[in-house]
Write a protein that holds these residues in place. Structure first.
Motif, PDB file in Angstrom:
ATOM      1  N   UNK A   1      45.589  48.093 -61.133  1.00  0.00           N
ATOM      2  CA  UNK A   1      45.528  49.506 -60.766  1.00  0.00           C
ATOM      3  C   UNK A   1      44.364  49.751 -59.804  1.00  0.00           C
ATOM      4  N   UNK A   2      44.650  50.498 -58.735  1.00  0.00           N
ATOM      5  CA  UNK A   2      43.608  50.849 -57.768  1.00  0.00           C
ATOM      6  C   UNK A   2      42.673  51.865 -58.406  1.00  0.00           C
ATOM      7  N   UNK A   3      41.380  51.588 -58.388  1.00  0.00           N
ATOM      8  CA  UNK A   3      40.403  52.481 -58.995  1.00  0.00           C
ATOM      9  C   UNK A   3      39.975  53.548 -57.992  1.00  0.00           C
ATOM     10  N   UNK A   4      40.141  54.802 -58.376  1.00  0.00           N
ATOM     11  CA  UNK A   4      39.711  55.939 -57.552  1.00  0.00           C
ATOM     12  C   UNK A   4      38.775  56.772 -58.393  1.00  0.00           C
ATOM     13  N   UNK A   5      37.658  57.166 -57.821  1.00  0.00           N
ATOM     14  CA  UNK A   5      36.682  57.953 -58.567  1.00  0.00           C
ATOM     15  C   UNK A   5      36.379  59.236 -57.817  1.00  0.00           C
ATOM     16  N   UNK A   6      36.452  60.350 -58.515  1.00  0.00           N
ATOM     17  CA  UNK A   6      36.125  61.655 -57.924  1.00  0.00           C
ATOM     18  C   UNK A   6      34.649  61.957 -58.209  1.00  0.00           C
ATOM     19  N   UNK A   7      33.798  62.041 -57.179  1.00  0.00           N
ATOM     20  CA  UNK A   7      32.367  62.310 -57.407  1.00  0.00           C
ATOM     21  C   UNK A   7      32.119  63.623 -58.139  1.00  0.00           C
ATOM     22  N   UNK A   8      33.049  64.577 -58.036  1.00  0.00           N
ATOM     23  CA  UNK A   8      32.807  65.867 -58.683  1.00  0.00           C
ATOM     24  C   UNK A   8      32.896  65.732 -60.208  1.00  0.00           C
ATOM     25  N   UNK A   9      33.705  64.815 -60.706  1.00  0.00           N
ATOM     26  CA  UNK A   9      33.749  64.579 -62.146  1.00  0.00           C
ATOM     27  C   UNK A   9      32.391  64.082 -62.623  1.00  0.00           C
ATOM     28  N   UNK A 214      44.556  59.206 -56.376  1.00  0.00           N
ATOM     29  CA  UNK A 214      44.447  58.513 -57.661  1.00  0.00           C
ATOM     30  C   UNK A 214      45.840  58.240 -58.224  1.00  0.00           C
ATOM     31  N   UNK A 215      46.124  57.017 -58.647  1.00  0.00           N
ATOM     32  CA  UNK A 215      47.472  56.680 -59.163  1.00  0.00           C
ATOM     33  C   UNK A 215      47.789  57.338 -60.503  1.00  0.00           C
ATOM     34  N   UNK A 268      33.508  64.994 -71.311  1.00  0.00           N
ATOM     35  CA  UNK A 268      32.508  63.935 -71.299  1.00  0.00           C
ATOM     36  C   UNK A 268      33.029  62.615 -70.773  1.00  0.00           C
ATOM     37  N   UNK A 269      34.300  62.572 -70.334  1.00  0.00           N
ATOM     38  CA  UNK A 269      34.902  61.353 -69.794  1.00  0.00           C
ATOM     39  C   UNK A 269      34.700  61.292 -68.285  1.00  0.00           C
ATOM     40  N   UNK A 270      34.619  60.080 -67.743  1.00  0.00           N
ATOM     41  CA  UNK A 270      34.589  59.910 -66.294  1.00  0.00           C
ATOM     42  C   UNK A 270      35.927  59.319 -65.836  1.00  0.00           C
ATOM     43  N   UNK A 271      36.059  59.120 -64.535  1.00  0.00           N
ATOM     44  CA  UNK A 271      37.338  58.660 -63.981  1.00  0.00           C
ATOM     45  C   UNK A 271      37.710  57.269 -64.493  1.00  0.00           C
ATOM     46  N   UNK A 272      36.723  56.398 -64.601  1.00  0.00           N
ATOM     47  CA  UNK A 272      36.997  55.037 -65.067  1.00  0.00           C
ATOM     48  C   UNK A 272      37.548  55.051 -66.490  1.00  0.00           C
ATOM     49  N   UNK A 273      36.948  55.851 -67.358  1.00  0.00           N
ATOM     50  CA  UNK A 273      37.421  55.942 -68.745  1.00  0.00           C
ATOM     51  C   UNK A 273      38.833  56.505 -68.817  1.00  0.00           C
ATOM     52  N   UNK A 274      39.113  57.540 -68.012  1.00  0.00           N
ATOM     53  CA  UNK A 274      40.449  58.134 -68.018  1.00  0.00           C
ATOM     54  C   UNK A 274      41.494  57.126 -67.547  1.00  0.00           C
ATOM     55  N   UNK A 275      41.183  56.367 -66.490  1.00  0.00           N
ATOM     56  CA  UNK A 275      42.124  55.374 -65.977  1.00  0.00           C
ATOM     57  C   UNK A 275      42.361  54.249 -66.982  1.00  0.00           C
ATOM     58  N   UNK A 276      41.319  53.870 -67.683  1.00  0.00           N
ATOM     59  CA  UNK A 276      41.471  52.836 -68.701  1.00  0.00           C
ATOM     60  C   UNK A 276      42.360  53.315 -69.843  1.00  0.00           C
TER      61      UNK A 276
END
Length: 591
Positions: A1-9, A214-215, A268-276
């Motif tokens: 999965x391509x990792x996409x991170x939103x800085x605003x999160x 983000x996928x 309290x979650x970030x993009x990486x945690x949500x994608x996981x």
């Protein structure tokens, strides 16, 4: 999965992060982060405009800002420095002794009196006192101070009566706008008025454009929460929760609000945690905004940290079973319109774990004996909370543990009304609370037309008989609304009071004005209606007892010539008021 991170999160989670820097200097901590695409949060308030207008006058006053940590004292100081010198302060400590020159005046800025030593704090207040004694001086002050620290420093100063009276009077009674010193208490600001603006900034589409690549955007709980919180009805529900807190005499600071709303979106979650979580096909329904807003059970650490979450969690929204609501959740309504509405609310989205809720609901309605058929019971609290925010229906108001909140708001909005019916109900509630008996409108007893103030009990075998020490007619009792329309308040401060006039025998006594917040109002109205929930009893019984003590102390007298005592006695399925009298021949008579 391509990792996409939103800085605003990540920016939102700066609000919810627990660290010493975050707690001690919230405004500086958050402002040091990268600016979001929609720009920095800007809450335009009347108090900021009021301060700006005051300092732009040819002869401005000095100003002291008091309030809790997080009420925005540092923020306001920063905005005023911007006005006076056109740029952000480089070193705050320099402004304490090196003033900003503006319009022939010299402005000294103290962003936090608590950061100074006691000796330096006293020096600042003594310098301020000199400006009151010589108004033609060029020096003016803007001081942000915790009220406790300010009062403590004042107590160490000998003399300087004018300074002490100016500060203490305004702390107790509110600001006086035409003096050379104005004291503004930010605790009086209604934070609920800023909830829609804060949510509008947090959900601004410019801050979420990074999610377009983000996928998992269609399965992301953070993205889902952001989308739902753009809806006006949802925002108004959240604002209403803040209004309930304010009507309960709970002050919410701007900092508390921002921490709480940021967590409502991100959990309290970030993009990486949500994608996981998505990759693991995990159930993310517990991250829905209407779970985050009350503080999730799996994140007890944040609940301890968040003042708003701890307060809202006590409401237990969704835990109470209400037949009309549960019937709609499970059966979907009777009409085609209701079924379409049900599908729109409970569609296959991340907050209902896609098909999991629908499979559990179908298994339950079709009577399938399986573990999945029982899962629908686990979903009910979740779905009730969802309905509370997303369906505009009178039944959903019952999920809030305040049946009489709409009546309470109506009383505040109609300050000139007489409201005899509400007064009558409150008297009935007070009579039952004072006597600890279920008094009703029967026989000669007028439990809703006269206030019976009882004292010690007389015991007959095992049955207590409360003695009536004082009786007041309904004409002596009325509801009044106190309205404070200060120039710096975005919302006029309104308070409800029960005004109780003294009996004719005590005409020189002062009336008693008893403040009625929503908790006390709800408590008495429920008692008058036949019952109450324990949380209200725990919060309110002490205040009711204090009122009774005040009424006895101020209004009650012992009339020796009366030779009479009144008390309540049981009479089959009710209580009656009896009088024990000694006649002129010294004989006892009961009436």
């Amino acid at each position: 999965m391509v990792r996409v991170s939103n800085p605003f999160v990540a920016f939102l989670n700066r609000y919810t992060t627990a660290s010493p820097d975050h707690e001690a200097a919230f405004d500086e901590y958050v402002s040091n982060g990268p600016e979001p695409p929609a720009g920095s949060l800007r809450l335009t308030t009347k108090i900021e405009q009021f301060l700006t207008n005051q300092f732009r006058q040819p002869q401005p006053p000095s100003v002291i800002l008091t309030g809790n940590a997080g009420d925005g004292k540092t923020y306001l100081c920063r905005q005023i420095v911007n006005v006076l010198q056109g740029k952000e302060p480089e070193r705050w400590e320099n402004l304490i002794d090196q003033p900003i020159e503006y319009n022939t005046m010299r402005f000294f800025i103290v962003k936090d009196l608590s950061e100074l030593s006691e000796e330096k704090g006293k020096e600042i207040l003594l310098r301020l006192s000199q400006t009151l004694q010589t108004p033609d001086q060029r020096d003016r002050y803007l001081i942000a101070a915790n009220e406790g620290r300010l009062r403590a420093l004042l107590s160490t100063i000998v003399g300087h009566k004018e300074l002490k009276e100016a500060i203490q009077t305004q702390l107790d009674q509110g600001p006086a706008y035409h003096q050379s010193l104005i004291v503004l208490n930010l605790n009086r600001v209604a934070t609920s008025t800023f909830v829609p603006a804060a949510l509008a900034w947090m959900t601004d589409q410019r801050n979420w454009q990074a999610c377009n690549e983000c996928p998992i955007q269609l399965k992301c709980p953070i993205r889902f929460n952001m989308t739902r919180l753009t809806a006006q009805p949802v925002q108004q529900r959240i604002k209403m929760l803040y209004e309930v807190l304010e009507r309960s005499n709970e002050h919410v600071t701007i900092r508390d609000m921002l921490i709480h709303l940021a967590y409502t979106i991100s959990g309290g979650f970030d993009c990486t945690q949500a994608q996981q979580q998505v990759q693991e096909r995990a159930d993310m329904s517990y991250l829905a905004y209407y779970e985050n807003i009350f503080g999730r059970d799996d994140d007890a650490g944040f609940r301890r940290k968040s003042h708003v979450t701890r307060l809202l969690h006590r409401f237990n929204i969704g835990s109470q079973s209400i037949f009309a609501i549960d019937e709609f959740i499970i059966n979907g309504g009777e009409t085609i319109e209701e079924q379409q509405h049900h599908q729109a609310i409970f569609g296959e989205t991340v907050d209902l774990h896609f098909k999991a809720f629908h499979q559990a609901r179908r298994a339950y309605t079709e009577g399938i004996e399986s573990e999945r058929g029982q899962d629908v019971l686990r979903w009910l609290p979740h779905c009730r909370r969802k309905l509370f925010f997303e369906r505009n229906h009178p039944d959903d108001q019952q999920l809030l543990p305040f049946r009489y909140f709409s009546i309470y708001q109506r009383l505040l909005d109609q300050p000139q009304g007489k409201h005899e019916d509400i007064v009558s109900q409150l008297i009935g509630g007070l009579n039952r609370a004072f006597s600890r008996l279920y008094l009703t409108q029967t026989g000669q007893l007028r439990a809703n037309e006269r206030l019976y103030i009882t004292t010690q009990y007389v015991h007959s075998v095992n049955q207590p008989h409360p003695i009536v020490l004082l009786t007041l007619p309904i004409e002596n009792i009325r509801l009044i609304v106190n309205t404070t329309s200060d120039q710096h308040l975005d919302l006029p401060a309104r308070s409800l009071y029960l005004h109780i006039a003294p009996p004719p025998t005590q005409r020189h006594a002062e009336p008693v004005e008893w403040p009625l917040n929503i908790l006390l109002f709800e408590h008495l109205m429920r008692i008058a209606d036949g019952g109450h929930i324990s949380i209200l009893a725990d919060e309110c019984e002490l205040e009711v007892r204090r009122l009774k003590d005040v009424l006895i102390q101020q209004f009650a007298t012992v009339d020796i010539s009366a030779n009479e005592v009144a008390f309540f006695v049981p009479a089959r399925h009710r209580y009656e008021l009896r009088r024990l009298r000694i006649d002129e021949q010294g004989r006892l008579a009961i009436s």
